[in-house]
Design an enzyme around this catalytic site. Structure first.
Site: not given
Ligand code: FAD
Ligand code: SIN
Length: 544
Positions: A130, A248, A289, A350, A385
């Site tokens: 990437e 993004h 990015r 993003h 990032r």
């Molecule tokens: P999240 O996965 O967002 O989970 C948050 C949780 O908290 C959810 O369950 C939500 O319901 C809960 N929540 C929120 N507020 C409350 C509240 N007040 N009370 C109770 N529950 C609550 N990163 C990579 O490293 N590689 C990738 O390929 C990549 N691709 C991505 C593609 C997309 C489309 C997106 C949007 C992001 C991508 N990212 C990627 C970034 C990465 O996915 C996220 O940064 C990461 O998954 C965040 O994980 P998390 O567990 O911190 O939060």
């Molecule tokens: C992507 O697949 O382009 C998202 C990867 C990331 O946010 O780390």
């Protein structure tokens, strides 16, 4: 004439105690729950405001970074170098080294838990590339469904673990922090019954993810409203680097339910190229990015385009089908055949690099309060990032946090000091309120942030944005008890927006993802920015 409708709702409060509370069921929350349960054999309560499987994590496409010993092209030093370069002076080198060194172990763990990373015919793990990575080091699963597959594996494990209790459709609304600045628990609302519960605990872990919904264009699903960052900030914790929002470059140019489908950077990693509508290449498609996003932004602005094109037609049909099945299908639903025609794309919010200031073990500035994942800011990502470093950070820090907690005393102190009692009483009161037109207020907030605090910023726009946010606050006027999830989420968005704007105003330079048109240069010296509840009232005390 239409008379205002007054609603009455009652404060029903239950009280309970749990050793550990995790808020959020993305990869960070799930992984912490599993590790805590393994390391401590104590009861863990996992709270999520949506379904267990709905999160940003679920939509991750590109993959997860792994510096694997068998990959002779890669090393911890090289990954750290790339991470530092993307971070534009604000990545902490020690943190980057720590996380990078732990990556291989975390990947083995995920494999042991049942995550199936894609492998070549000789069974070697396939690695993709990437933007701003100097070598292939990104593991993926199901082609472009890495997040969904990891999330599903971890959710299954959590659901079958009798030591992990799950509260679904339950939103955390405030933290119990006493006058000694120690977190003693959380207040939650069960969205189904409308009941409130005060849960005392020895450790509250915020794993609530990002805040992309603060912008009208975002790849994030509706849950990403920055709740956890706001819970911590309201409780007096320090938040860091809130001005650094990653946009993004390539979201599909269609909106559905307030969010836009991502076209993974790994599509460019495998050879697809960005073109303008005249078919000209106008940028290095694999630059960092922030660089690619600004190149698209200015190209669109200059030529008056609504989007640019991502051309993947140079990739073999079989490769597209095997590597990007999800992207292929979603584009087909929009009548775009990516095998034969370019994809209309434009930038979207993003990821938030800033968040609750934590150590690499998840400790915040408040005792008893921890954070992990996108809600936290360990200084790994700095000002921008590196792709696929987020999922890696989630699992490495979750493991460290569980290890740290397993060594601590977990006696629950039912501290009932005045500060905590006053807060609880706010949620026990009956309310007589006018119904709010939250949908309309939210639209104004999101569009304002996109136009005035987005990819390119300046002082005038940021000040205008702050004025609008303050007006929205006056219109909304719900500091404590709200009527439902939608209102609580809007309450969070108002504060997240304010934090982003205030931090952006304070940073009078351009660095990484923060671009100020009125201060286009990067200062020689790099400083993190910090905000806390006290300092936001008196801006002069904000330290750098
Ligand atoms: P999240 O996965 O967002 O989970 C948050 C949780 O908290 C959810 O369950 C939500 O319901 C809960 N929540 C929120 N507020 C409350 C509240 N007040 N009370 C109770 N529950 C609550 N990163 C990579 O490293 N590689 C990738 O390929 C990549 N691709 C991505 C593609 C997309 C489309 C997106 C949007 C992001 C991508 N990212 C990627 C970034 C990465 O996915 C996220 O940064 C990461 O998954 C965040 O994980 P998390 O567990 O911190 O939060
Ligand atoms: C992507 O697949 O382009 C998202 C990867 C990331 O946010 O780390």
């Amino acid at each position: 004439m239409k008379f205002p409708v007054f609603e009455v709702y009652y404060g029903i409060m239950r009280f309970s105690e749990k050793p550990y509370i995790i808020i959020g069921s993305g990869i960070a929350g799930l992984y912490t729950a599993i590790k805590l349960s393994e390391k401590t054999a104590k009861q863990v309560l996992l709270i999520t405001k949506s379904d267990l499987r709905e999160s940003n994590s679920r939509y991750a496409q590109g993959g997860i970074v792994g510096v694997l010993p068998e990959n002779t092209q890669d090393s911890v030093a090289l990954h750290v170098k790339d991470t530092l370069k993307a971070g534009a002076g604000l990545t902490d080198k020690d943190v980057a080294e720590f996380i990078s060194k732990k990556s291989a172990e975390s990947i083995s763990d995920l494999i042991q838990y049942g995550v199936k990373f894609d492998r070549a015919s000789d069974q070697q793990i396939e690695l993709t590339l990437e933007g701003a990575h100097s070598t292939r080091r990104i593991l993926h699963s199901g082609g472009d469904a890495t997040g969904r597959n990891i999330e599903r594996t971890l959710s299954d494990k959590v659901e079958s673990n009798p030591r992990i209790q799950i509260y679904r459709k339950t939103v955390a609304v405030d933290l119990l922090v006493d006058s000694e600045k120690t977190c003693r628990g959380v207040i939650v609302l069960d969205e189904t019954t409308g009941e409130y519960e005060t849960i005392y605990s020895s450790a509250v872990i915020i794993a609530t993810g990002g805040a992309g919904q603060v912008y009208s264009n975002t790849t994030n699903p509706s849950i990403a409203t920055g709740d956890g960052i706001v819970l911590a900030y309201r409780a007096g914790a320090t938040v860091q680097n809130m001005e650094f929002i990653q946009f993004h470059p390539t979201a599909l140019n269609f909106e559905e339910n307030g969010s836009r489908f991502l076209i993974s950077e790994s599509v460019r990693g495998e050879g697809a190229k960005l073109k303008n509508l005249d078919g000209e290449y106008f940028t290095d498609s694999l630059a960092p990015r922030d660089v690619v996003t600004r190149a698209i932004f200015f190209e669109m602005q200059e030529k008056g385009y609504d989007y640019v094109l991502l051309d993947a037609t140079c990739l073999p049909e079989e490769q597209i089908k095997a590597r990007f099945p999800n992207i292929l299908n979603v584009c087909l639903e929009h009548e775009i055949d990516i095998i034969r025609e370019p994809i209309p794309v434009s930038p979207a919010a993003h990821y938030i690099m800033g968040g609750i200031k934590t150590s690499v073990h998840g400790e915040t500035s408040i005792k008893g309060l921890y954070s992990v994942g996108e809600a936290a800011c360990t200084s790994f990502h700095g000002a921008n990032r590196l792709a696929s470093n987020s999922l890696l950070e989630c699992v490495v820090v979750a493991n460290e946090l569980a290890e740290t907690l397993s060594k601590q005393d977990i006696s629950i102190l039912l501290n009932k000091d005045c500060q905590i009692n006053c807060l609880i009483s706010q949620y026990e009161k009956n309310h007589f309120d006018l119904p709010q037109e939250v949908l309309k207020l939210k639209k104004t907030l999101r569009e304002t942030m996109w136009k005035k605090a987005g990819i390119v910023r300046d002082e005038q726009g940021l000040k205008e944005a702050l004025k609008i946010i303050n007006e929205l606050k006056l219109d909304f006027d719900q500091e404590y008890k709200c009527r439902n999830l939608e209102e609580y989420e809007f309450r969070s968005l108002l504060t997240v927006a304010e934090l982003i704007i205030r931090s952006s105003l304070l940073r009078k330079e351009s660095r990484g993802a923060h671009f100020r048109e009125d201060y286009p240069e990067t200062k020689d010296e790099a400083h993190n920015s910090y905000l806390s509840k006290e300092s936001i009232c008196i801006p002069s005390t904000i330290h750098w």
